[in-house]
Scaffold this active site. Structure first.
Site, PDB file in Angstrom:
ATOM      1  N   GLY A   1       2.196   5.481  13.042  1.00  0.00           N
ATOM      2  CA  GLY A   1       2.717   4.267  13.675  1.00  0.00           C
ATOM      3  C   GLY A   1       1.907   3.869  14.892  1.00  0.00           C
ATOM      4  O   GLY A   1       1.648   2.677  15.119  1.00  0.00           O
TER       5      GLY A   1
ATOM      6  N   GLU B   1       9.144   2.480  11.028  1.00  0.00           N
ATOM      7  CA  GLU B   1      10.125   3.553  10.884  1.00  0.00           C
ATOM      8  C   GLU B   1       9.360   4.861  10.903  1.00  0.00           C
ATOM      9  O   GLU B   1       8.609   5.164   9.977  1.00  0.00           O
ATOM     10  CB  GLU B   1      10.928   3.437   9.590  1.00  0.00           C
TER      11      GLU B   1
ATOM     12  N   SER C   1       4.618   8.703   9.885  1.00  0.00           N
ATOM     13  CA  SER C   1       4.632   9.559  11.061  1.00  0.00           C
ATOM     14  C   SER C   1       4.478   8.749  12.350  1.00  0.00           C
ATOM     15  O   SER C   1       4.036   7.597  12.339  1.00  0.00           O
ATOM     16  CB  SER C   1       3.483  10.566  10.982  1.00  0.00           C
TER      17      SER C   1
ATOM     18  N   LYS D   1       0.870  -1.176   0.000  1.00  0.00           N
ATOM     19  CA  LYS D   1       0.000   0.000   0.000  1.00  0.00           C
ATOM     20  C   LYS D   1       0.906   1.226   0.000  1.00  0.00           C
ATOM     21  O   LYS D   1       1.625   1.503   0.959  1.00  0.00           O
ATOM     22  CB  LYS D   1      -0.897   0.027   1.233  1.00  0.00           C
TER      23      LYS D   1
ATOM     24  N   CYS E   1      14.110  10.912   5.582  1.00  0.00           N
ATOM     25  CA  CYS E   1      13.904  10.276   6.887  1.00  0.00           C
ATOM     26  C   CYS E   1      15.086  10.528   7.818  1.00  0.00           C
ATOM     27  O   CYS E   1      14.900  10.770   9.007  1.00  0.00           O
ATOM     28  CB  CYS E   1      13.698   8.770   6.713  1.00  0.00           C
TER      29      CYS E   1
END
Length: 462
Positions: free
Chosen positions: A213, A230, A209, A156, A264
Site C-alpha cells: 500500500g 485495504e 500488505s 490485476k 483479512c
C-alpha cells in the site's frame, strides 16, 4: 518473455503459467479502457445492473469448477472453496440492489429562480489490484461498484490466482458487457506501479500488505487520484464474563483458523475475562484438535496448506519465539502428520502466557495461530484491543448489547462485531483505520469512492 508462474501449495508443482503483459499490451488495454468508458458511462443504470446479474449467474453455474481452481491455486480445502462464489454473488447482487439509491441525484431545497442538484459521476478508469487469499471476494468489492458507477476497470490479480481474473472478465463479457469496459492484465509489481505513475487511471483499489500500500501511495504521489487501500490486520476478539462461552469458542476458533488463518479480518488475538479463561482455553483446544490438516483437494480436509512454505515458516517463527519468551503452546503439532518446517502444511496453534512484547501479538501472522490473554475488565480489554498499529475489525462476545455498543464506540477499528467475526456484510461500509488502510468499499458509502460529485447550479430565465 517474462512469465507469471503459479506454484500450487498442494504439491509445489506449476499449476498455471501465463506471459506477463508487454508494454504494448498495457498501453493498448489502457487506451481501450478509456474509449470504452465514455460509452459505458452513458448506458442506463438498469442495463448495467442486468449485466452484473447475468455475470453472477454465469459464475454460479461454474461454482464447482471455480472452487477446484481456487483450491489448486491457493490451497483452500475443496469442501469450502466453492463457497467463495456464493459470497461473490451475495456482494455483487447487494451492490446491484443499492446502486439506484446510492447513485441517485441529490436534490436540494427549492430556490426561486434556480435549479440545483448534485450528480455522482464516474471517475474514469479504475485499476483494481486484488490478492490471492479471497480472490473473488476481495475483487468484487471494488470491481462491481466501479462498473455500476460507469467506470471501466482493469483487474490485476495476484500471481497466485491468475485464473480468477480471467474467469471474472470472461463471465462479464459473456453477460453482455461491452468490450474494453472490464479487462485483466497479468502484471509484475513494476508494471503495476508504472500504470499508477504514468497513465490516466483515475482510481486505484489495492488489497494487500502495508508495504504494498505504501508503494502504491508513493507511485500515486502528485496524481491527486482516488485511492482505496485495504492493508494489514491483527483483529482482536473480547469474550466478556456474560458471553455464551460455547458459542464464543466456536465462533472465535472458526474466525481464527478458517482458510488456515489467511483471512483479512480473521481473529489473531483473543482477550478473555479471567473468570472464563481456563474453560475457554480447554474448549478451544479440544475444538482445534479436531481440524484435519491435509491436501485441500481431499474432501475430508478442513485445514489446508498456507499459500507457500515461506509463509508457514514465518508463522512458525512467531510461535517458536513466543514460546522461548514464556508462552505456552496448547496444541501438539506432532498430532498433525503433514506439519513440518519448510512445508506449507502447518498445524494450528493456540498460545497462552503471551503479551504484547511478542511478535505473535503485535505483528500480523496471517496463519493458523491464536494468542489468548486473560483480562480483568472492559477497560483492560479495550486497552489491549486498541494497542495495535492495525484497525480493521474487532469482535465482542457478550449478552449486553448496549455495553457492547458503548465499547465499540471506543474501539479504533473500521467494523465492530457483536457475537460474530470474520464476515463482511455488503450492506455495511468496509473500511479500516491506522495501518489497515483508508477508503471504503461495499454499502452505499462505497459508491462515493468510485465517483465524484458534480454540482449543477442553474439560473432560470423567464
Amino acid at each position: 518473455m517474462d512469465k507469471l508462474r503459479c506454484i500450487s501449495p498442494i504439491d509445489n508443482r506449476l499449476y498455471v503459467e501465463r506471459p506477463l503483459a508487454t508494454d504494448y499490451e498495457i498501453q493498448n488495454a489502457l487506451s481501450t479502457a478509456e474509449r470504452a468508458q465514455l460509452h459505458w458511462a452513458s448506458v442506463p443504470l438498469r442495463e448495467k445492473v442486468e449485466v452484473v446479474r447475468r455475470a453472477v449467474a454465469l459464475l454460479q453455474q461454474k461454482k464447482l469448477e471455480l472452487g477446484e481452481e481456487i483450491c489448486w491455486q491457493m490451497g483452500r480445502p475443496i469442501a469450502f472453496a466453492g463457497g467463495e462464489i456464493d459470497g461473490f454473488a451475495e456482494r455483487a447482487l447487494a451492490m446491484a440492489g443499492l446502486a439506484e439509491s446510492a447513485l441517485a441525484e441529490i436534490k436540494l431545497q427549492e430556490k426561486d429562480g434556480f435549479l440545483r442538484f448534485i450528480r455522482r459521476v464516474p471517475l474514469g478508469v479504475s485499476l483494481v489490484i486484488a490478492p490471492w487469499n479471497y480472490p473473488y471476494l476481495t475483487a468484487v468489492n471494488a470491481v462491481v461498484p466501479a462498473l455500476l458507477a460507469g467506470n471501466s476497470v482493469l483487474l490485476k490479480h495476484s500471481a497466485q490466482t491468475p485464473l480468477c481474473a480471467e474467469r471474472m472478465v470472461e463471465a462479464f463479457i459473456e453477460a453482455g458487457l461491452p468490450g474494453g469496459v472490464f479487462q485483466y492484465l497479468h502484471l509484475g509489481h513494476r508494471d503495476a506501479e508504472q500504470i499508477v505513475i504514468g497513465s490516466d487511471v483515475q482510481h486505484v483499489a489495492f488489497t494487500g500488505s502495508v508495504t504494498g500500500g505504501a508503494a502504491i501511495e508513493t507511485a500515486a504521489a502528485g496524481r491527486f487520484m482516488s485511492m482505496g487501500l485495504e492493508l494489514g490486520g491483527k483483529d482482536p476478539a473480547y469474550i466478556r464474563a456474560d458471553a455464551d462461552l460455547d458459542y464464543a469458542v466456536a465462533s472465535v476458533v472458526d474466525g481464527a483458523f478458517f482458510n488456515s488463518g489467511q483471512s483479512c479480518c480473521g481473529i489473531e488475538r483473543a482477550y478473555v475475562h479471567h473468570s472464563l479463561i481456563d474453560e475457554f482455553v480447554e474448549c478451544a483446544t479440544q475444538l482445534i484438535q479436531q481440524y484435519r490438516l491435509g491436501r485441500p483437494d481431499e474432501k475430508a480436509t478442513t485445514l489446508g496448506p498456507l499459500v507457500r512454505a515461506g509463509a508457514a515458516d514465518f508463522v512458525r517463527d512467531q510461535i517458536d519465539e513466543a514460546v522461548q519468551q514464556g508462552a505456552t503452546a496448547h496444541i501438539d503439532d506432532g498430532a498433525f502428520a503433514m506439519d513440518q518446517r519448510g512445508s506449507a502444511y502447518m498445524a494450528p496453534q493456540l498460545l497462552t502466557g503471551v503479551d504484547h512484547t511478542m511478535r505473535v501479538m503485535n505483528e500480523e501472522s496471517f496463519g493458523p495461530v491464536l494468542g489468548v490473554m486473560a483480562v480483568t475488565d472492559d477497560e483492560e480489554a479495550l486497552r489491549w484491543m486498541n494497542d495495535s498499529e492495525y484497525g480493521l475489525t474487532a469482535a465482542i462476545y457478550s449478552s449486553d448489547v448496549e455495553t457492547a455498543i458503548a465499547l465499540g464506540d471506543r474501539l479504533q477499528t473500521g467494523t465492530v462485531f457483536l457475537n460474530r467475526c470474520d464476515y463482511l456484510d455488503p450492506q455495511l461500509a468496509w473500511t479500516g483505520v491506522k495501518n489497515s488502510g483508508r477508503g471504503c468499499t461495499l454499502s452505499s458509502v462505497g459508491f462515493e469512492h468510485v465517483t465524484r460529485p458534480k454540482s449543477f447550479h442553474l439560473k432560470t430565465i423567464v
